[in-house]
Design an enzyme around this catalytic site. Sequence first.
Site, PDB file in Angstrom:
ATOM      1  N   SER A  52      35.352 -30.708   1.764  1.00 25.71           N
ATOM      2  CA  SER A  52      34.162 -31.502   2.102  1.00 25.71           C
ATOM      3  C   SER A  52      34.526 -32.739   2.917  1.00 25.71           C
ATOM      4  CB  SER A  52      33.445 -31.937   0.827  1.00 25.71           C
ATOM      5  OG  SER A  52      33.203 -30.824   0.012  1.00 25.71           O
TER       6      SER A  52
HETATM    7  N1  SAM Z   1      36.164 -29.572  -3.783  1.00 27.53           N
HETATM    8  C1  SAM Z   1      36.795 -28.814  -2.722  1.00 27.53           C
HETATM    9  C2  SAM Z   1      37.852 -29.628  -2.010  1.00 27.53           C
HETATM   10  O1  SAM Z   1      38.015 -30.808  -2.296  1.00 27.53           O
HETATM   11  O2  SAM Z   1      38.551 -29.031  -1.169  1.00 27.53           O
HETATM   12  C3  SAM Z   1      35.816 -28.260  -1.723  1.00 27.53           C
HETATM   13  C4  SAM Z   1      35.008 -27.171  -2.324  1.00 27.53           C
HETATM   14  S1  SAM Z   1      34.297 -25.986  -1.227  1.00 27.53           S
HETATM   15  C5  SAM Z   1      33.039 -26.912  -0.420  1.00 27.53           C
HETATM   16  C6  SAM Z   1      33.425 -25.030  -2.462  1.00 27.53           C
HETATM   17  C7  SAM Z   1      34.341 -24.212  -3.345  1.00 27.53           C
HETATM   18  O3  SAM Z   1      33.572 -23.673  -4.409  1.00 27.53           O
HETATM   19  C8  SAM Z   1      34.989 -23.021  -2.642  1.00 27.53           C
HETATM   20  O4  SAM Z   1      36.366 -23.081  -2.771  1.00 27.53           O
HETATM   21  C9  SAM Z   1      34.397 -21.814  -3.368  1.00 27.53           C
HETATM   22  O5  SAM Z   1      35.281 -20.719  -3.460  1.00 27.53           O
HETATM   23  C10 SAM Z   1      34.111 -22.422  -4.730  1.00 27.53           C
HETATM   24  N2  SAM Z   1      33.144 -21.679  -5.558  1.00 27.53           N
HETATM   25  C11 SAM Z   1      32.006 -21.053  -5.197  1.00 27.53           C
HETATM   26  N3  SAM Z   1      31.421 -20.498  -6.269  1.00 27.53           N
HETATM   27  C12 SAM Z   1      32.199 -20.820  -7.354  1.00 27.53           C
HETATM   28  C13 SAM Z   1      32.136 -20.538  -8.744  1.00 27.53           C
HETATM   29  N4  SAM Z   1      31.149 -19.831  -9.295  1.00 27.53           N
HETATM   30  N5  SAM Z   1      33.119 -21.009  -9.535  1.00 27.53           N
HETATM   31  C14 SAM Z   1      34.148 -21.735  -9.025  1.00 27.53           C
HETATM   32  N6  SAM Z   1      34.274 -22.016  -7.715  1.00 27.53           N
HETATM   33  C15 SAM Z   1      33.312 -21.555  -6.886  1.00 27.53           C
END
Ligand code: SAM
Length: 204
Positions: A52
């Site tokens: 993000s």
């Molecule tokens: N917080 C992260 C960082 O600092 O790099 C960025 C997160 S990215 C915008 C969103 C993440 O949520 C992705 O890696 C995706 O695979 C994960 N995601 C989506 N659905 C999810 C779920 N049900 N449980 C855990 N992670 C999930």
Amino acid sequence: MIREHLMGRGIRNQAVIKAMREVPREAFVDESLAEQAYEDHPLPIAGGQTISQPYIVAYMTEALELHSSDRVLEIGTGSGYAAAILGRIVSTVHTVERLAGLAQSARQRLELLGYTNIVVHEGDGTLGWPEHAPYDAIVVTAGAPELPKPLLGQLAIGGRLVIPVGASHDLQVLVRVRRIGESEYKRDELCGVRFVPLIGTAGW
Ligand code: SAM
């Protein structure tokens, strides 16, 4: 980044500013993107996901109203960057990622950088992580169609949940939910945001 994109846009919490100063964002992106690490936009990471933009990480962290003794759950580990920021502020962070490759590389990266109070779990974060509940704060870094019930149940009384919620896959409202009693919650809408979808049992 700190002066222009964070303080310049209203981030005031000193613990958040200090953490954003201390964590090297370039260590969380591919080498080829390192030059862009302190620009205020999301960057691609493996698995078609994103790290993000710094302002949003700071804004969501500030919105969690953290205390140094807090135990925090993050859903959506991605690169591990936001977990590292949280880990500089609170006592313990549990972070859940559904993609095995991302969970594994974030775990290795955080270990290498010496962050010892962050535990990376692989699984469906829409179900929370009951084993270590309740949490003082929960942050979801992917967009949910509605508030996932398991996360509400894993908030401590007085705890805060910050989560993007919206009917569209890539446009949401950032919502803060405060648990004020056993079955009483207060909901505030903070701002419009754009996140990748939260995929799972209580998500998309
Ligand atoms: N917080 C992260 C960082 O600092 O790099 C960025 C997160 S990215 C915008 C969103 C993440 O949520 C992705 O890696 C995706 O695979 C994960 N995601 C989506 N659905 C999810 C779920 N049900 N449980 C855990 N992670 C999930």
